[in-house]
Scaffold this active site. Structure first.
Site, PDB file in Angstrom:
ATOM      1  N   HIS A 481       0.836  -1.204   0.000  1.00  0.00           N
ATOM      2  CA  HIS A 481       0.000   0.000   0.000  1.00  0.00           C
ATOM      3  C   HIS A 481       0.872   1.256   0.000  1.00  0.00           C
ATOM      4  O   HIS A 481       0.705   2.146  -0.853  1.00  0.00           O
ATOM      5  CB  HIS A 481      -0.900  -0.012   1.245  1.00  0.00           C
ATOM      6  CG  HIS A 481      -1.806   1.168   1.365  1.00  0.00           C
ATOM      7  ND1 HIS A 481      -3.145   1.119   1.029  1.00  0.00           N
ATOM      8  CD2 HIS A 481      -1.581   2.444   1.776  1.00  0.00           C
ATOM      9  CE1 HIS A 481      -3.695   2.307   1.226  1.00  0.00           C
ATOM     10  NE2 HIS A 481      -2.760   3.131   1.691  1.00  0.00           N
ATOM     11  N   GLU A 482       1.808   1.326   0.947  1.00  0.00           N
ATOM     12  CA  GLU A 482       2.657   2.515   1.030  1.00  0.00           C
ATOM     13  C   GLU A 482       3.548   2.644  -0.203  1.00  0.00           C
ATOM     14  O   GLU A 482       3.853   3.759  -0.654  1.00  0.00           O
ATOM     15  CB  GLU A 482       3.494   2.503   2.312  1.00  0.00           C
ATOM     16  CG  GLU A 482       2.687   2.519   3.595  1.00  0.00           C
ATOM     17  CD  GLU A 482       1.626   3.607   3.643  1.00  0.00           C
ATOM     18  OE1 GLU A 482       1.802   4.672   3.011  1.00  0.00           O
ATOM     19  OE2 GLU A 482       0.580   3.394   4.289  1.00  0.00           O
ATOM     20  N   HIS A 485       1.707   4.435  -2.908  1.00  0.00           N
ATOM     21  CA  HIS A 485       1.818   5.889  -2.730  1.00  0.00           C
ATOM     22  C   HIS A 485       3.174   6.376  -3.233  1.00  0.00           C
ATOM     23  O   HIS A 485       3.281   7.403  -3.901  1.00  0.00           O
ATOM     24  CB  HIS A 485       1.694   6.252  -1.245  1.00  0.00           C
ATOM     25  CG  HIS A 485       0.307   6.293  -0.721  1.00  0.00           C
ATOM     26  ND1 HIS A 485      -0.707   6.997  -1.327  1.00  0.00           N
ATOM     27  CD2 HIS A 485      -0.252   5.739   0.393  1.00  0.00           C
ATOM     28  CE1 HIS A 485      -1.825   6.872  -0.622  1.00  0.00           C
ATOM     29  NE2 HIS A 485      -1.576   6.116   0.426  1.00  0.00           N
ATOM     30  N   HIS A 488       3.434   6.631  -6.944  1.00  0.00           N
ATOM     31  CA  HIS A 488       2.655   7.780  -7.408  1.00  0.00           C
ATOM     32  C   HIS A 488       3.516   9.046  -7.312  1.00  0.00           C
ATOM     33  O   HIS A 488       3.504   9.906  -8.205  1.00  0.00           O
ATOM     34  CB  HIS A 488       1.398   7.906  -6.538  1.00  0.00           C
ATOM     35  CG  HIS A 488       0.315   8.739  -7.142  1.00  0.00           C
ATOM     36  ND1 HIS A 488      -0.825   9.077  -6.459  1.00  0.00           N
ATOM     37  CD2 HIS A 488       0.185   9.303  -8.359  1.00  0.00           C
ATOM     38  CE1 HIS A 488      -1.606   9.818  -7.233  1.00  0.00           C
ATOM     39  NE2 HIS A 488      -1.019   9.965  -8.389  1.00  0.00           N
TER      40      HIS A 488
END
Length: 705
Positions: A481-482, A485, A488
């Protein structure tokens, strides 16, 4: 030197007084630039106006950097000295931000560029978007207010930043000041990994207090310890004791009432409402949603309640499974401190799956290698560790560089993955340095970010030998998940920092790439890359993966309702007029639970007092974003499910249309450019396991959908 555009920090030589000086200098330079603009309220022409805007952007790079560093240190290696400096500087930085947002000369230059239709039309799309977002930011900063109201707005903004920092302090202190020495008979059921955590906490307790304890094991409220006890401890009274300590942190029911956040929360809500009224809005929810994908409170509330209706029958089925399991352990009435424990028993019995049995297959170094392999296959990037060549803020921290297919340096990132004292709980990505370039100053900076979590540290044991950190599958999902980020932030191709990477992306879409990345941690082909038994190197057996997949949506209903409960509470809390006091806030939370929860909680539960997402983070009236973005991420991954999860063409499209574009287009435009159609909820329902036919008759409700 290939790393020069990363502008890395020498953390070992970084002195707080030096950092303070950098922040003060940056504030002075920014203030001086504004004074210069004030002396010439309008630019000669649109080009000059744009030149002034880009020159001011460049001036502020120094503040972004120095203040970002201090904020980061306060999150990962906080001590009294760092915290004191952070809190001393916070009002000055907040005051400066408000001053910028209310400066009429600067605002006028943005208006001048945007209103000059012919000039504006020939600008690159990213610049247009940055200008439009900035104009919106000015309006939400009170640029149109008279001088008296501007001063009132600035005072509120300053006070709010201080209150949020105090909320965060109280929560950290309440969490880290709790120790519960354990007796031998309380250890039953706890696996070796949990005992190692409790022993480490015992050593810290002894160092801190000098007190002797009945055993060498001490329970704390740090997340890895808390979850281990709630999941495995056979002693129901111990689970209840720890549960009560956890859900009453920073509240009037805590054993440390000096950390009570009640008055702080009330003050935050009142001041947010005052800010909203000054800007001409009815409540803070309207202010928050002005910059998001969702149109209004009614739209978000309908989305949340409709999803709750779909989840409730599955949550009831989940609850019934736990209640049935509880009877085997002489638990007649299910309580909140039983759910994690019984859920683990169900996984072991029904799905032949134990989180502890899975853990040895996910040693952190293997998971990281596999994760890097996956993103290389998807996006054609190479990740190279460069830890030995850089200074870090802690010895546990690792540093990596990203390279494109043609060996061009893209950016760099730090991993700080282990729990420790002085570190904020949870997991997050901090976009420390955005991609940016300024031709006039011949300056370029590549993106750099910090990815932080609180995993169990590696085990060092003379008898057993050193072992790497072993992750549960939930922790694997957190890492993915991190990293989503992080990608991105890092893979942006935009060089205007306000819309590069995660900057400028609507808050309710910013979780799309992170939740999207989690999907690979469930797929057999990807699992083969990220798993390898710590002793034998064998990948996760297919039978175990199948058990994980079978169990994937077990408790999906209850977990969905839990997130919807938080999101609906946050939404209605900030839509309430007048702003609620502490008792009103608790009453609202009870009403939301009555509406959608399938299991009652305890009277003393004070979850809101530790809800840092909305009181100390950026999620005020934005917690719904997790579910909103989950719809987008599920629908995006649906294309990979159709095309193949390692399909390089689809990977290239996702990179080009979403990751590379950042905030240079609206999130809706990015998504629809990738999917070539509007978003659809069906993939989210499927990924959540919400199929009506799997429900037995006795748990179906009367909803037809």
């Amino acid at each position: 030197m290939p790393t020069k555009n990363l502008h890395l920090v020498n953390f070992k030589q970084l002195k707080l007084e030096q950092l303070q000086q950098h922040i003060n200098d940056a504030l002075e330079n920014g203030t001086a630039f504004l004074a210069m603009l004030n002396d010439e309220p309008t630019a000669k022409n649109s080009q000059q106006a744009l030149n002034d805007i880009t020159a001011f952007e460049h001036v502020n790079i120094a503040l972004d950097r120095s203040w970002g560093l201090l904020s980061h240190l306060n999150s990962v290696v906080s001590n009294d000295e760092i915290r004191a400096l952070h809190h001393e500087m916070l009002p000055n930085v907040s005051e400066y931000g408000t001053k910028v947002g209310q400066n009429l000369a600067l605002f006028g230059r943005y208006r001048q560029v945007i209103d000059d239709t012919a000039f504006f039309k020939q600008l690159e799309p990213a610049r247009k978007r940055a200008l439009q977002l900035a104009l919106q930011g000015f309006k939400l900063s009170g640029v149109a207010l008279d001088d008296v109201k501007k001063a009132e707005f600035a005072k509120l903004a300053n006070e709010l930043s201080t209150l949020s920092a105090k909320f965060s302090d109280n929560l950290l202190d309440a969490t880290q000041s709790y120790f519960l020495p354990l007796l031998d008979n309380q250890l039953k059921g706890l696996p070796q990994s949990a005992l190692a955590l409790l022993k480490d906490a015992g050593e810290r307790y002894h160092e801190k207090t000098g007190k002797t304890t009945p055993t060498q094991y001490v329970a704390t409220l740090d997340m890895p310890v808390y979850l281990a006890v709630m999941t495995y401890a056979d002693d129901r009274n111990l689970r209840e004791t720890l549960y009560k300590a956890y859900v009453t942190r920073a509240s009037e029911h805590s054993e440390q009432p000096q950390f009570n956040n009640a008055e702080i929360m009330t003050a935050i809500l009142a001041k947010r409402e005052q800010k909203a009224k000054l800007l001409g809005f009815d409540n803070f929810a309207q202010v928050s949603l002005a910059t998001k994908m969702a149109d209004d409170v009614a739209t978000v509330e309908q989305f949340l309640r409709n999803l709750a209706k779909k989840a409730i029958p599955y949550a009831k089925a989940d609850l019934k499974t736990l209640q049935t399991e509880g009877l085997a352990f002489d638990i007649d009435e299910l309580k909140p401190w039983d759910t994690a424990y019984l859920a683990e028993k169900v996984r072991e019995r029904k799905f032949n799956l134990s989180q502890e049995a899975v853990r040895p297959y996910f040693p952190l170094p293997k998971v990281i290698d596999g994760l890097f392999n996956i993103v290389q296959r998807l996006y054609g990037i190479a990740i190279v560790e460069k830890t030995a060549e850089v200074q870090r803020w802690h010895d546990d921290v690792r540093f990596y560089q990203l390279f494109d297919e043609n060996q061009t340096l893209i950016g760099g990132f730090y991993f700080d993955l282990y729990a420790r004292t002085g570190k904020r709980g949870g997991a997050w990505m901090s976009g420390f340095q955005a991609r940016y370039q300024n031709a006039e100053h011949q300056y370029q900076q590549l993106p750099v970010c910090f990815m932080v979590s609180n995993f169990t540290p590696p085990l060092s044991n003379k008898q057993l030998g050193d072992k790497p950190s072993l992750l549960t599958h939930d922790e694997v999902l957190t890492l993915f998940h991190e990293f989503g980020h992080g990608l991105h932030h890092l893979l942006t191709e935009v060089s205007i920092s306000d819309v590069a990477g995660v900057n400028g992306v609507e808050w309710d879409a910013v979780e799309l790439p992170s939740q999207f990345m989690e999907n690979w941690a469930w797929h057999a082909d990807a699992i083969a890359l990220i798993s390898g038994h710590v002793d034998t190197g064998e990948p996760l057996p297919m039978a175990m993966l199948q058990a994980m997949l079978n169990a994937k949506n077990f408790q999906s209903g209850m977990q969905t309702l839990r997130q919807l409960e938080f999101a609906l509470f946050d939404l209605l809390l900030h839509a309430s007029t007048p702003a609620l006091d502490y008792q009103g806030l608790l009453t609202l939370l009870d009403q939301v639970r009555d509406d959608i929860a399938v299991m009652p909680t305890t009277d003393y539960n004070r979850f809101a007092n530790s809800f840092s997402h909305i009181f100390a983070g950026g999620y005020a009236c934005g917690y719904y974003s997790y579910k909103w973005a989950e719809l987008l991420s599920a629908d995006a991954f649906d294309k990979f499910e159709q095309d193949g999860i390692f399909n390089t063409v689809t990977g290239k499209q996702f990179r080009e249309q979403i990751l590379a574009k950042g905030g240079s287009r609206t999130a809706k435009e990015n998504f629809e450019a990738f999917r070539e159609r509007p978003a659809d909820i069906e993939a989210l329902l499927r990924h959540s396991g919400f199929y009506e036919e799997i429900l037995s008759d006795d748990v179906k409700n009367s909803q037809s959908w």
